[in-house]
Design a protein around this motif. Sequence first.
Motif, mmCIF file in Angstrom:
data_model
loop_
_atom_site.group_PDB
_atom_site.id
_atom_site.type_symbol
_atom_site.label_atom_id
_atom_site.label_comp_id
_atom_site.label_asym_id
_atom_site.label_seq_id
_atom_site.Cartn_x
_atom_site.Cartn_y
_atom_site.Cartn_z
ATOM 1 N N ASN A 132 -54.666 -45.816 65.416
ATOM 2 C CA ASN A 132 -53.084 -45.785 65.951
ATOM 3 C C ASN A 132 -52.654 -47.056 64.968
ATOM 4 O OD1 ASN A 132 -53.835 -45.236 69.665
ATOM 5 N ND2 ASN A 132 -53.732 -43.810 67.930
ATOM 6 N N LEU A 133 -51.648 -46.596 64.529
ATOM 7 C CA LEU A 133 -50.754 -47.623 63.974
ATOM 8 C C LEU A 133 -49.542 -48.122 64.501
ATOM 9 C CD1 LEU A 133 -51.480 -46.509 60.427
ATOM 10 C CD2 LEU A 133 -52.690 -48.588 61.386
ATOM 11 N N PRO A 134 -48.806 -48.949 64.305
ATOM 12 C CA PRO A 134 -47.384 -49.232 64.802
ATOM 13 C C PRO A 134 -46.530 -48.318 64.207
ATOM 14 C CG PRO A 134 -48.526 -51.243 63.957
ATOM 15 C CD PRO A 134 -49.268 -50.219 63.683
ATOM 16 N N GLY A 135 -45.319 -48.476 64.809
ATOM 17 C CA GLY A 135 -44.118 -47.405 64.375
ATOM 18 C C GLY A 135 -43.374 -48.024 63.288
ATOM 19 N N SER A 136 -43.580 -49.072 62.903
ATOM 20 C CA SER A 136 -42.506 -49.814 61.881
ATOM 21 C C SER A 136 -43.430 -49.749 60.507
ATOM 22 C CB SER A 136 -42.197 -50.971 62.216
ATOM 23 O OG SER A 136 -43.406 -51.920 62.012
ATOM 24 N N PRO A 137 -42.450 -49.334 59.454
ATOM 25 C CA PRO A 137 -43.075 -49.560 58.135
ATOM 26 C C PRO A 137 -44.059 -50.981 57.695
ATOM 27 C CG PRO A 137 -40.859 -48.558 57.814
ATOM 28 C CD PRO A 137 -41.167 -49.306 59.381
ATOM 29 N N LYS A 138 -43.451 -52.034 58.112
ATOM 30 C CA LYS A 138 -44.163 -53.290 57.913
ATOM 31 C C LYS A 138 -45.316 -53.471 58.680
ATOM 32 C CE LYS A 138 -43.197 -58.270 58.039
ATOM 33 N NZ LYS A 138 -43.994 -58.751 58.899
ATOM 34 N N GLY A 139 -45.184 -52.818 60.016
ATOM 35 C CA GLY A 139 -46.629 -52.897 60.798
ATOM 36 C C GLY A 139 -47.466 -51.954 60.329
ATOM 37 N N VAL A 140 -47.173 -50.851 59.859
ATOM 38 C CA VAL A 140 -47.999 -49.905 59.404
ATOM 39 C C VAL A 140 -48.806 -50.543 57.997
ATOM 40 C CG1 VAL A 140 -48.153 -47.682 58.248
ATOM 41 C CG2 VAL A 140 -47.060 -47.571 60.233
ATOM 42 N N SER A 141 -47.869 -51.022 57.116
ATOM 43 C CA SER A 141 -48.438 -51.735 56.050
ATOM 44 C C SER A 141 -49.544 -52.770 56.258
ATOM 45 C CB SER A 141 -47.520 -51.981 55.065
ATOM 46 O OG SER A 141 -47.735 -52.515 53.966
ATOM 47 N N GLU A 142 -49.009 -53.720 57.219
ATOM 48 C CA GLU A 142 -50.036 -54.745 57.473
ATOM 49 C C GLU A 142 -51.267 -54.184 58.139
ATOM 50 O OE1 GLU A 142 -47.697 -57.345 59.956
ATOM 51 O OE2 GLU A 142 -46.580 -58.232 58.161
ATOM 52 N N ASN A 143 -51.196 -53.351 59.299
ATOM 53 C CA ASN A 143 -52.268 -52.906 60.088
ATOM 54 C C ASN A 143 -53.189 -51.907 59.160
ATOM 55 O OD1 ASN A 143 -52.223 -53.341 63.424
ATOM 56 N ND2 ASN A 143 -50.210 -53.523 62.339
ATOM 57 N N LEU A 144 -52.602 -51.238 58.185
ATOM 58 C CA LEU A 144 -53.769 -50.316 57.422
ATOM 59 C C LEU A 144 -54.296 -51.255 56.323
ATOM 60 C CD1 LEU A 144 -54.787 -47.486 57.242
ATOM 61 C CD2 LEU A 144 -52.503 -46.863 56.067
ATOM 62 N N SER A 145 -53.435 -52.190 55.766
ATOM 63 C CA SER A 145 -54.079 -52.977 54.879
ATOM 64 C C SER A 145 -55.416 -53.772 55.243
ATOM 65 C CB SER A 145 -53.200 -54.042 54.089
ATOM 66 O OG SER A 145 -51.994 -53.329 53.565
ATOM 67 N N ALA A 146 -55.262 -53.933 56.723
ATOM 68 C CA ALA A 146 -56.372 -54.743 57.276
ATOM 69 C C ALA A 146 -57.746 -54.071 57.343
ATOM 70 C CB ALA A 146 -55.937 -55.249 58.635
ATOM 71 N N VAL A 147 -57.447 -52.552 57.226
ATOM 72 C CA VAL A 147 -58.941 -51.905 57.488
ATOM 73 C C VAL A 147 -59.007 -50.917 56.412
ATOM 74 C CG1 VAL A 147 -58.791 -52.225 59.840
ATOM 75 C CG2 VAL A 147 -57.840 -50.295 58.956
ATOM 76 N N ILE A 148 -58.250 -50.691 55.462
ATOM 77 C CA ILE A 148 -58.376 -49.777 54.369
ATOM 78 C C ILE A 148 -59.591 -49.817 53.527
ATOM 79 C CG2 ILE A 148 -57.018 -50.672 52.667
ATOM 80 C CD1 ILE A 148 -55.673 -47.578 52.538
ATOM 81 N N ASP A 149 -60.076 -51.147 53.232
ATOM 82 C CA ASP A 149 -61.171 -51.150 52.498
ATOM 83 C C ASP A 149 -62.311 -50.598 53.210
ATOM 84 O OD1 ASP A 149 -59.833 -52.208 50.488
ATOM 85 O OD2 ASP A 149 -60.260 -54.460 51.045
ATOM 86 N N GLN A 150 -62.619 -50.721 54.614
ATOM 87 C CA GLN A 150 -63.711 -50.167 55.299
ATOM 88 C C GLN A 150 -63.661 -48.918 55.549
ATOM 89 O OE1 GLN A 150 -66.309 -52.151 55.792
ATOM 90 N NE2 GLN A 150 -64.939 -53.785 54.461
#
Length: 166
Positions: free
Chosen positions: A129-147
Amino acid sequence: MRWKVAILTASDRGSRGEREDTSAQVIRELIEEEMNGEIIEYRVVPDEKDEIMAALIEMTDYFRADLILTTGGTGLAARDVTPEATLSVIDRHAPGFAEAMRMYSLQKTPRAMLSRAVSGIRGKTLILNLPGSPKGVSENLSAVIDQLPHALAILTGREGDHGDEA
């Protein structure tokens, strides 16, 4: 390795065509550019638990997505039911992703603690689950995308737990 990714947006206004889904566009860009992912399904549903659940089940069981990223419906508002819908369809919890995303976001904004996002597994599909805002999506997905590639390789049986080929 190319990963099959589905995007599910939970938004009353988006489902009625009253709002452009820019958060899903951010997800698409990050997945295609950073993870060599292929978007195999995308849809927008209203903030209704049953509709979110049905979409998640179809994306896992019919489309066989390796990864489903939801956006929207993770806050404290009464209509924010994406976490409950996700918890209703997963077989196992995978809390580290949601924890890492919240920790990373807390470094950017104290409002990150308002997120109720969850992460889990249905079959061989990881759901985040990611947030609904583009900024929140970018930050949250960037935190885990490498894994994500390693996690998906383990989950789908393409790789052993410790990076060994299965």
